[in-house]
Design a protein around this motif. Sequence first.
Motif, PDB file in Angstrom:
ATOM      1  N   GLU A 109     -10.916 -49.047  32.003  1.00  0.00           N
ATOM      2  CA  GLU A 109      -9.908 -48.688  30.995  1.00  0.00           C
ATOM      3  C   GLU A 109      -8.616 -48.179  31.629  1.00  0.00           C
ATOM      4  OE1 GLU A 109     -10.371 -49.227  27.709  1.00  0.00           O
ATOM      5  OE2 GLU A 109     -12.313 -50.115  28.242  1.00  0.00           O
ATOM      6  N   THR A 110      -8.599 -48.019  32.953  1.00  0.00           N
ATOM      7  CA  THR A 110      -7.378 -47.587  33.639  1.00  0.00           C
ATOM      8  C   THR A 110      -6.600 -48.812  34.084  1.00  0.00           C
ATOM      9  OG1 THR A 110      -8.362 -47.550  35.860  1.00  0.00           O
ATOM     10  CG2 THR A 110      -8.636 -45.561  34.497  1.00  0.00           C
ATOM     11  N   PHE A 168     -20.614 -57.419  22.655  1.00  0.00           N
ATOM     12  CA  PHE A 168     -20.689 -57.112  21.229  1.00  0.00           C
ATOM     13  C   PHE A 168     -20.148 -55.716  20.957  1.00  0.00           C
ATOM     14  CE2 PHE A 168     -24.436 -59.930  22.034  1.00  0.00           C
ATOM     15  CZ  PHE A 168     -23.931 -61.051  21.390  1.00  0.00           C
ATOM     16  N   ASP A 169     -19.685 -55.490  19.725  1.00  0.00           N
ATOM     17  CA  ASP A 169     -19.151 -54.169  19.390  1.00  0.00           C
ATOM     18  C   ASP A 169     -20.226 -53.200  18.930  1.00  0.00           C
ATOM     19  OD1 ASP A 169     -19.731 -54.970  16.796  1.00  0.00           O
ATOM     20  OD2 ASP A 169     -17.628 -55.248  16.209  1.00  0.00           O
ATOM     21  N   VAL A 180     -15.061 -54.607  22.491  1.00  0.00           N
ATOM     22  CA  VAL A 180     -14.035 -53.617  22.131  1.00  0.00           C
ATOM     23  C   VAL A 180     -13.427 -52.917  23.340  1.00  0.00           C
ATOM     24  CG1 VAL A 180     -14.887 -53.217  19.808  1.00  0.00           C
ATOM     25  CG2 VAL A 180     -15.868 -51.924  21.707  1.00  0.00           C
ATOM     26  N   GLY A 181     -14.036 -53.011  24.498  1.00  0.00           N
ATOM     27  CA  GLY A 181     -13.502 -52.392  25.707  1.00  0.00           C
ATOM     28  C   GLY A 181     -13.129 -53.431  26.739  1.00  0.00           C
ATOM     29  N   VAL A 182     -12.423 -53.016  27.778  1.00  0.00           N
ATOM     30  CA  VAL A 182     -11.961 -53.949  28.811  1.00  0.00           C
ATOM     31  C   VAL A 182     -13.139 -54.630  29.500  1.00  0.00           C
ATOM     32  CG1 VAL A 182     -10.748 -54.135  31.013  1.00  0.00           C
ATOM     33  CG2 VAL A 182      -9.794 -52.728  29.173  1.00  0.00           C
ATOM     34  N   TYR A 183     -14.134 -53.829  29.872  1.00  0.00           N
ATOM     35  CA  TYR A 183     -15.295 -54.417  30.548  1.00  0.00           C
ATOM     36  C   TYR A 183     -15.923 -55.506  29.680  1.00  0.00           C
ATOM     37  CZ  TYR A 183     -20.102 -54.956  32.135  1.00  0.00           C
ATOM     38  OH  TYR A 183     -21.307 -55.484  32.524  1.00  0.00           O
ATOM     39  N   ARG A 242     -18.576 -47.606  23.771  1.00  0.00           N
ATOM     40  CA  ARG A 242     -19.927 -48.136  23.991  1.00  0.00           C
ATOM     41  C   ARG A 242     -20.452 -48.746  22.698  1.00  0.00           C
ATOM     42  NH1 ARG A 242     -18.181 -45.138  28.452  1.00  0.00           N
ATOM     43  NH2 ARG A 242     -19.868 -44.812  29.964  1.00  0.00           N
ATOM     44  N   PRO A 243     -21.136 -49.887  22.768  1.00  0.00           N
ATOM     45  CA  PRO A 243     -21.780 -50.399  21.548  1.00  0.00           C
ATOM     46  C   PRO A 243     -22.927 -49.481  21.140  1.00  0.00           C
ATOM     47  CG  PRO A 243     -22.298 -51.795  23.446  1.00  0.00           C
ATOM     48  CD  PRO A 243     -21.306 -50.798  23.913  1.00  0.00           C
ATOM     49  N   SER A 244     -22.955 -49.073  19.888  1.00  0.00           N
ATOM     50  CA  SER A 244     -24.050 -48.208  19.428  1.00  0.00           C
ATOM     51  C   SER A 244     -25.345 -48.990  19.289  1.00  0.00           C
ATOM     52  CB  SER A 244     -23.677 -47.560  18.093  1.00  0.00           C
ATOM     53  OG  SER A 244     -23.397 -48.554  17.120  1.00  0.00           O
TER      54      SER A 244
END
Length: 470
Positions: free
Chosen positions: A255-256, A294-295, A311-314, A441-443
């Motif tokens: 995320e950086t 997946f989200d 939803v995140g860069v990774y 993180r995906p829940s």
Amino acid sequence: MSIDFGKALSVRETPIPGLVVLDLPVHGDARGWFKENWQREKMTAAGVDLPDFGPVQNNISFNDAVGTTRGIHAEPWDKYVSVATGRIFGAWVDLREGDSFGAVFTTELDPSTAIFVPRGVGNSYQTLEPDTAYTYLVNDHWSPDATYTFLNLADETAAIDWPIPLDDVEISAKDKNHPRLADVVPMPPKKILVTGANGQLGRALREEFGDHPWIEYATRADLDLTSPDLDAARRWRDYGTIVNAAAYTKVDVAETPEGRTEAWAANVTAVAALARIATANGITLVHVSSDYVFDGSKEGAYATTDPVSPVGVYGQTKAAGDAIVSAVPRHYILRTSWVIGEGNNFVRTMASLAERGVDPRVVNDQRGRLTFTTDLAATVRALLETGAPSGVYNVTGAGDPTTWYDIARDVFELTGHDPSRVTGVSTEEYFAAATAPVAPRPSNSVLELADHGPVVTAPARERLRSYLSA
């Protein structure tokens, strides 16, 4: 010359694995005849089922006289052999490593027949009619650096019953001096390249496949997947499989600004380079995916066909890598979650905290299953050995989904410590005091484990018990 007209397209198996004879439809009239010598769509369809071997060159050997004899040569590429005019007696000997080494098959070929010769099977022929045109397609260009294997035409073990005695035919001096079968060095299988060999999965793959001359384990120091010279870094036609166990997995650092660049380089740019090489050279590409594509908002388990929604860069980089690999003709995408192997990981951390008397706070609102690298590595092997269809395969431990909190408690209990020392907290609470960027993180990281191929799995808690007792 007599040609068998009107046959249906069909394939006949031989005692040599992968060596198949084709009956070709030939249509003739007073003007001559016509045939489709190689027709990709028909010949790779179900019912004929030849490999889609991707020929790149067509060669023709014209032979003036009856009895012209060519030596037994095994080459590091596949061949599709046919006759345009005339007739031959062909002999094939399996010179590959394995149980079928030394197996022999002979038959006659005329314009109504052809034969597919797999890499490593020795190929030779003797002309039975004058003006015979022998033609073959190959899926690699000739190279002086390639590995070849040869067998003497008169080898007593192969005992080929040549229609015209070898003493009475034209043979090159080189072909006369090739070794007997007992002295032949078998042709090894195509190479397997494992990238990321020092990571958790890389170590498990080394344990699963072992050390062999045809298996290469590469670290970034050995092979930079982002190098512009990657195409020239190997003779890629010698490789049959690339298992990409290399990845950028620092989900928070991604995320950086710096981490984002590194994540895209490793998980997308490098994967694109491997995909290009695999496509150009007929290589099977094995790629490891992630639940982070997946989200986590779905109620039930994620199927292999569910659309990605990172939803995140990774997760975005992993989803992009999946899309790239899916375009490779021969590919396997192993989607997995919560990977545990040799090295630093969540389970080892919890065991260390338990031993040192530290009582951890662990997230209790993310659900999924542990996946042990031994199962991932065994699944890679099973997919390759069974020739399973290309596609996405979910690979995780089996059993009821759990949370990280549940797993931490299991680790404490299985190592002889009081599981009540573990306190459950929400993801929001856990990261509330974080000063550095935190990836979403995906829940829900639960992947559906439907019966869709040779996936190797076992109850995650049983694997956890064995892992901790090792």
